[in-house]
Motif scaffolding. Structure first.
Motif, PDB file in Angstrom:
ATOM      1  N   SER B 205      16.039  -0.892  -2.991  1.00 53.29           N
ATOM      2  CA  SER B 205      15.444  -1.441  -2.081  1.00 53.29           C
ATOM      3  C   SER B 205      14.629  -0.487  -1.127  1.00 53.29           C
ATOM      4  O   SER B 205      13.343  -0.986  -0.527  1.00 53.29           O
ATOM      5  N   ILE B 206      14.222   0.140  -0.683  1.00 57.16           N
ATOM      6  CA  ILE B 206      13.444   1.219  -0.518  1.00 57.16           C
ATOM      7  C   ILE B 206      12.703   1.093  -0.978  1.00 57.16           C
ATOM      8  O   ILE B 206      11.322   0.827  -0.687  1.00 57.16           O
ATOM      9  N   SER B 208      11.328   0.002  -3.413  1.00 50.96           N
ATOM     10  CA  SER B 208      10.679  -1.701  -4.104  1.00 50.96           C
ATOM     11  C   SER B 208       9.986  -2.113  -2.565  1.00 50.96           C
ATOM     12  O   SER B 208       8.642  -2.620  -2.786  1.00 50.96           O
ATOM     13  N   HIS B 209      10.585  -1.961  -1.483  1.00 47.73           N
ATOM     14  CA  HIS B 209       9.854  -2.167  -0.727  1.00 47.73           C
ATOM     15  C   HIS B 209       8.715  -1.151  -0.219  1.00 47.73           C
ATOM     16  O   HIS B 209       7.189  -1.504   0.652  1.00 47.73           O
ATOM     17  N   ARG B 212       5.699  -1.728  -2.334  1.00 49.42           N
ATOM     18  CA  ARG B 212       4.828  -2.526  -2.219  1.00 49.42           C
ATOM     19  C   ARG B 212       4.648  -3.425  -1.564  1.00 49.42           C
ATOM     20  O   ARG B 212       3.431  -4.220  -1.793  1.00 49.42           O
ATOM     21  N   THR B 213       4.485  -2.714  -0.326  1.00 45.77           N
ATOM     22  CA  THR B 213       4.169  -3.151   0.702  1.00 45.77           C
ATOM     23  C   THR B 213       3.223  -2.616   1.035  1.00 45.77           C
ATOM     24  O   THR B 213       1.734  -3.206   1.248  1.00 45.77           O
ATOM     25  N   ALA B 216       0.775  -5.051  -1.399  1.00 46.83           N
ATOM     26  CA  ALA B 216       0.561  -6.158  -0.745  1.00 46.83           C
ATOM     27  C   ALA B 216      -0.874  -6.170   0.323  1.00 46.83           C
ATOM     28  O   ALA B 216      -1.529  -7.000  -0.374  1.00 46.83           O
ATOM     29  N   ALA B 217      -0.737  -5.232   1.105  1.00 46.04           N
ATOM     30  CA  ALA B 217      -2.189  -5.022   1.831  1.00 46.04           C
ATOM     31  C   ALA B 217      -3.278  -4.975   1.224  1.00 46.04           C
ATOM     32  O   ALA B 217      -3.514  -5.112   1.332  1.00 46.04           O
ATOM     33  N   ILE B 253       0.904  -2.778  -8.607  1.00 41.80           N
ATOM     34  CA  ILE B 253       1.800  -3.649  -8.631  1.00 41.80           C
ATOM     35  C   ILE B 253       2.956  -4.680  -9.834  1.00 41.80           C
ATOM     36  O   ILE B 253       3.622  -3.552  -9.739  1.00 41.80           O
ATOM     37  N   ASN B 257       6.824  -2.516 -10.487  1.00 43.14           N
ATOM     38  CA  ASN B 257       7.289  -3.609 -10.912  1.00 43.14           C
ATOM     39  C   ASN B 257       8.295  -3.268 -12.542  1.00 43.14           C
ATOM     40  O   ASN B 257       9.277  -3.552 -11.891  1.00 43.14           O
TER      41      ASN B 257
END
Lengths: 127, 432
Positions: B205-206, B208-209, B212-213, B216-217, B253, B257
């Motif tokens: 979770s961490i 991944s988050h 990706r954050t 994404a920016a 990304i 992934n």
């Protein structure tokens, strides 16, 4: 002007989504954690057309916010789009099971695609 | 021979006996052979008695010997049994789990000391105690009853009690001669396992988050500059630079992934939700995205369905799309002239019970040396890192596609390839 309620704690994401929705002609209201989101939604005069909800947040996570929204008679009909970077199938299922309309992984969608999906959701769910 | 053995007449003895009898009150003819004279061989009789005595003594000696032997055997066997019992007890005590043995009367006949951890201060623990303790979490008596009835083991779902995650296992115990079936009950403390699982979940979770954050920016803002501010850009070069930032973000990304997907898969964390899917619909949907890209490169792009539609498979939708996208994107990426053809279910290679999708390109092809490593992680990383056939990408796409297909009962194979001419990959997925 239609209002978009964005619940997001990350400053990079806040600025990006606030910018793209304003550039696309929407009014934007922000909340930076789950508790603030619930507090604002309960006091806000004009209900938003849609809620964009992050999951990983301090104080109260997005799934708990979603549960509370769906329990509240005044808020439960506002469509919620989960907008997160948690890409697991389990996470998506939890969000959808709790009543989210869509589950979008931020890194997979360009900002204007998020705007497009949001517009389609508003058109579908707002009378 | 007795010392007094002599051949003598018994008559005198008998006579003496008669006299004794006549002299005694009431005596008449109570004597042995009154008045009779008999001669018999006393010596023989004595010999017989002697023989009998010897035999009796021998028998007694044998009996004593046998008794001693039996006693020794019993002592030895008792010692062995005590040792066996002690070993069994030690083994039971060394179980990492709490252990109890239930007989057909629902009585706990043996247990280890770990069971007492759940009942502090108690020496005797009954099945009713277990039933009460775990009421609402586990039906202990019901499970024992089922196992005694059908002689099949039962494993219950784990639950949280006394700050531990506990899992019950009930196993039938084969009866000995003249005995009934019993039940072996085990309470496993799976708290450490759960903590490890949770740590892995948290990592994913961490990771991944947090990965990706920012990506994404990067990608998102680059997109927005091109979508909303292109008129404000000073020149084409700046526009190209922003395009490159966007593309770099997209590639990163994909890398993130791929890595997270492979890690997730290898840790057994990928969940497949199989359903009936129309493979033609899926291929057409995925093809639409790449058709545009192919057109931009001046490539032809055809989708051919060789059987009557719809064509159903039984697979996970998202993972099927992932495999198809991987094959199509590889084909488009590696082709500079000619084009791509996607053929659904028309191959002579399609096995009974499967549907196949062939992605055929006229691209760079794959060298003989590269083929054995094609579906391995990082492809040619070991030998030819600097001169790989595919210079972009992690080399995880085909590895993951094949693993995902296999996990759903199918496969991904290279049908044919020739450097400079192109390649054909086939994914097969089961109908049911």
């Amino acid at each position: 002007m239609q209002k978009i309620f964005i619940v997001e704690d990350d400053p990079l994401m806040i600025r990006m989504y606030e910018r793209v929705f304003k550039l696309s002609g929407y009014e934007v209201e922000l909340a930076f954690d789950g508790e603030e989101a619930i507090a604002k939604l309960n006091t806000i005069k004009e209900k938003p057309a849609v809620i964009l909800l992050d999951i990983m947040m301090p104080k109260m996570n997005g799934l708990d916010v979603l549960k509370l929204i769906k329990k509240d008679a005044k808020l439960k009909d506002i469509p919620v789009i989960v907008l997160t970077n948690l890409a697991g199938k389990d996470d998506a299922k939890k969000g959808m099971d709790l009543g989210a309309i869509s589950y979008l992984v931020k890194s997979e969608y360009e900002p204007k695609e998020v705007v497009r999906i949001t517009k389609e959701t508003i058109d579908k769910y707002t009378k | 021979m007795f010392p007094w053995t002599k051949l003598f007449s018994v008559k005198r003895l008998l006579a003496q006996k008669d006299e004794d009898v006549l002299d005694s009150p009431g005596g008449s003819s109570g004597g042995l052979n009154s008045g009779q004279e008999e001669d018999f061989d006393v010596d023989d009789s004595v010999t017989d008695i002697e023989k009998a005595r010897t035999a009796a003594l021998n028998l007694l000696e044998d009996l004593n010997t046998e008794k001693a032997r039996v006693e020794e055997t019993v002592l030895l066997r008792t010692k062995e049994l005590k040792e066996e019992k002690a070993r069994l007890k030690a083994a039971i005590e060394s179980f990492p789990s709490a252990f109890f043995l239930v007989d057909s009367n629902f009585k706990i006949v043996d247990r280890n000391s770990k069971l007492k951890d759940f009942f502090p201060g108690r020496e005797t623990i009954s099945l009713d105690d277990l039933q009460d303790k775990f009421k609402g979490f586990a039906d202990v008596k019901g499970s024992c009853s089922k196992v005694l009835g059908n002689h099949m083991p039962i494993s219950l779902n784990e639950f949280y009690i006394d700050n531990k995650f506990i899992k019950f296992l009930f196993v039938p115990v084969e009866p000995g001669e003249g005995e009934d079936f019993g039940v072996l009950g085990l309470l496993n403390d799976v708290t450490e396992q759960k903590v490890l699982e949770r740590s892995k979940d948290e990592f994913f979770s961490i990771a991944s988050h947090e990965l990706r954050t920012p990506l994404a920016a990067i990608r998102g803002n680059a997109s927005m500059l091109l979508d909303f501010f292109v008129a404000d850009l000073p020149n084409k070069e700046v526009k190209q630079m922003i395009q490159d930032i966007k593309e770099g973000g997209e590639r990163l990304i994909k890398v993130v992934n791929d890595f997270l997907d492979v890690s997730s898969f290898e840790l057994g964390k990928v969940i497949f939700t199989k359903e009936e899917l129309d493979i033609v619909d899926i291929v057409r949907e995925m093809a639409r995205v790449y058709e545009t890209l192919a057109a931009k490169k001046g490539l032809f792009f055809n989708v051919k369905v060789e059987e009557k539609e719809p064509l159903y498979i039984f697979a996970d939708k998202a993972r099927t799309k992932q495999i198809i996208v991987n094959l199509i994107s590889n084909a488009v990426k590696n082709t500079e002239k000619g084009g791509i053809e996607i053929i659904i279910d028309g191959s002579a290679f399609t096995q009974k019970g499967f549907r196949s999708v062939i992605v055929k390109d006229t691209g760079i092809g794959i060298s003989e040396e590269a083929r054995p490593l094609l579906f391995r992680k990082f492809q040619q990383a070991q030998e030819k890192l600097l001169t790989r056939d595919m210079t972009q990408g992690t080399g995880l796409g085909l590895y993951l596609s094949k693993r995902l297909a296999e996990a759903m009962g199918g496969d991904v194979v290279l049908l044919e390839s020739e450097p400079g001419k192109g390649s054909s990959f086939m994914v097969s997925l089961p109908i049911k």
